[in-house]
Design an enzyme around this catalytic site. Structure first.
Site, PDB file in Angstrom:
ATOM      1  N   TYR A 110      13.223  11.590  12.944  1.00  0.00           N
ATOM      2  CA  TYR A 110      12.325  11.111  11.322  1.00  0.00           C
ATOM      3  C   TYR A 110      13.161  12.588  10.694  1.00  0.00           C
ATOM      4  O   TYR A 110      13.034  12.834   9.466  1.00  0.00           O
ATOM      5  CB  TYR A 110      10.724  11.313  11.313  1.00  0.00           C
ATOM      6  CG  TYR A 110       9.906  11.110   9.951  1.00  0.00           C
ATOM      7  CD1 TYR A 110      10.165   9.934   9.844  1.00  0.00           C
ATOM      8  CD2 TYR A 110       9.439  11.848  10.030  1.00  0.00           C
ATOM      9  CE1 TYR A 110       9.691   9.865   8.036  1.00  0.00           C
ATOM     10  CE2 TYR A 110       8.734  12.125   8.528  1.00  0.00           C
ATOM     11  CZ  TYR A 110       8.869  10.906   7.977  1.00  0.00           C
ATOM     12  OH  TYR A 110       8.254  10.940   6.715  1.00  0.00           O
ATOM     13  N   SER A 152       0.597  -1.431  -0.273  1.00  0.00           N
ATOM     14  CA  SER A 152      -0.223   0.081  -0.570  1.00  0.00           C
ATOM     15  C   SER A 152       0.675   1.688  -0.005  1.00  0.00           C
ATOM     16  O   SER A 152       2.282   1.444  -0.214  1.00  0.00           O
ATOM     17  CB  SER A 152      -1.049   0.538   0.938  1.00  0.00           C
ATOM     18  OG  SER A 152      -0.025   0.089   2.169  1.00  0.00           O
ATOM     19  N   GLY A 153      -0.083   2.217   0.347  1.00  0.00           N
ATOM     20  CA  GLY A 153       1.128   3.584   0.552  1.00  0.00           C
ATOM     21  C   GLY A 153       1.488   4.378  -0.728  1.00  0.00           C
ATOM     22  O   GLY A 153       0.632   3.929  -2.148  1.00  0.00           O
ATOM     23  N   GLY A 201       4.672   3.765  -2.563  1.00  0.00           N
ATOM     24  CA  GLY A 201       4.842   3.009  -3.217  1.00  0.00           C
ATOM     25  C   GLY A 201       4.821   2.277  -4.508  1.00  0.00           C
ATOM     26  O   GLY A 201       4.525   2.052  -5.358  1.00  0.00           O
ATOM     27  N   SER A 229      10.668  15.268   3.105  1.00  0.00           N
ATOM     28  CA  SER A 229       9.274  15.830   4.188  1.00  0.00           C
ATOM     29  C   SER A 229       9.474  16.770   3.906  1.00  0.00           C
ATOM     30  O   SER A 229      10.064  17.402   4.492  1.00  0.00           O
ATOM     31  CB  SER A 229       9.075  14.766   5.613  1.00  0.00           C
ATOM     32  OG  SER A 229       8.221  15.322   6.053  1.00  0.00           O
TER      33      SER A 229
END
Length: 332
Positions: free
Chosen positions: A193, A12-13, A15, A171
């Protein structure tokens, strides 16, 4: 051409959406999906072939948080391919995320809440740990593992007839204030992160300086706020269900609330169609979505210090040298 997409080990996501959208752009590509285990890789491949049955899709198993796995995968890829035209470096983790609701409330009172909601600045922390290689887990998975893989695949990326491309997923949470050159693994902080994503920006800038002359170009994208497995772990599921109508409303004011993986992959796909020689190496390309759902890409200058980037690159080379001594048996 052959392209390598590094995706998390779930089907999922961004990618998965990226793989499907790339095939919509050009069905002739050979797509190689990299996941953490064979079962998930094959499941992702099956999902892609269900909508693109004639596509060339292969898989490779690699755990970006495990250096031995990276070296084995790189050796396998060097045997299977003569060149790689694109590598999408989008695997990432955010372990044990915590939301500071007190800071969020303060942001609401001071009028800074929209900025905080779009960058997570001041409201998001993580609890990191050491991995099996003795490295901070977030740094290893989000940055150093990708760096090591790129270095090991350099022979497939440099000196080709056509330019090769690295496209890193960064990000809007990448902030200089979370990064320290003296603690680049972020062992002493709680914003691992953010630190790893700022380190990603620094690395991309230096790679362009070092390798553009050899036909390798690096770009950085931000997918925006995408509702994915990583995002859903930040808050309990029932809270997300309550918040979703509000988030769709926020998108009228915050264009980086892409929300869906398809929208989040917009900048990745846009870069696929660009000539790298004309791109600005100091720009991050943001996936954006209007309140009415129109996808577009917004370039934004990155807040990076090029001198710091060069010093950080040297630190990465030293760490690479130390690492390879431990795994000399996996080298050609």
């Amino acid at each position: 051409w052959a392209g390598l997409s590094l995706t998390p080990s779930r089907c999922s996501g961004v990618g998965l959406a990226l793989c499907q959208r790339l095939l919509e752009e050009d069905g002739r590509i050979h797509l190689c999906i990299a996941c953490r285990n064979e079962q998930k890789s094959e499941a992702t491949r099956d999902l892609i072939l269900a909508t693109h049955p004639a596509a060339q899709v292969s898989t490779v198993e690699v755990d970006l948080g495990n250096l031995a796995s990276i070296l084995r995968a790189a050796r396998e890829l060097r045997c299977r391919f003569q060149r790689l035209d694109f590598i999408y470096l989008n695997a990432g983790i955010m372990p044990n995320p915590h939301v500071n609701f007190k800071a969020l409330w303060h942001g609401l009172l001071t009028g800074k809440v929209l900025h905080m909601l779009t960058t997570a600045e001041g409201i998001m922390t993580q609890t990191d740990r050491l991995n099996g290689d003795g490295l901070q887990e977030v740094f290893a998975t989000n940055l150093f593992g990708h760096f090591m893989l790129v270095r090991q695949l350099q022979s497939l990326l440099c000196g080709n007839e056509k330019p090769s491309r690295l496209i890193w997923t960064s990000s809007s949470n990448a902030r200089e204030s979370a990064f320290s050159l003296s603690d680049y693994q972020h062992a002493k902080g709680q914003e691992s992160y953010s630190s790893s994503k700022y380190a990603t920006d620094l690395t991309s800038v230096v790679l362009n300086r070092k390798f553009n002359g050899q036909g390798l170009y690096s770009s950085v994208v931000c997918p925006g706020l995408v509702m994915s497995n990583m995002t859903y772990r930040i808050l309990p599921v029932f809270l997300w269900k309550l918040l979703m109508p509000i988030m769709w409303l926020i998108r009228f004011f915050a264009k980086t609330y892409t929300l869906t993986p398809y929208n989040g992959a917009e900048a990745h796909v846009w870069l696929f169609k660009q000539k790298p020689e004309y791109l600005d190496s100091l720009v991050k390309y943001h996936s954006c979505t209007s309140g009415l759902g129109k996808c577009y890409v917004e370039p934004r200058k990155m807040d990076v210090d090029e001198d710091t980037a060069e010093k950080f690159y040297q630190e990465l080379l030293e760490l690479e040298e130390q690492t390879l001594k431990k795994y000399h048996d996996l080298l050609d």
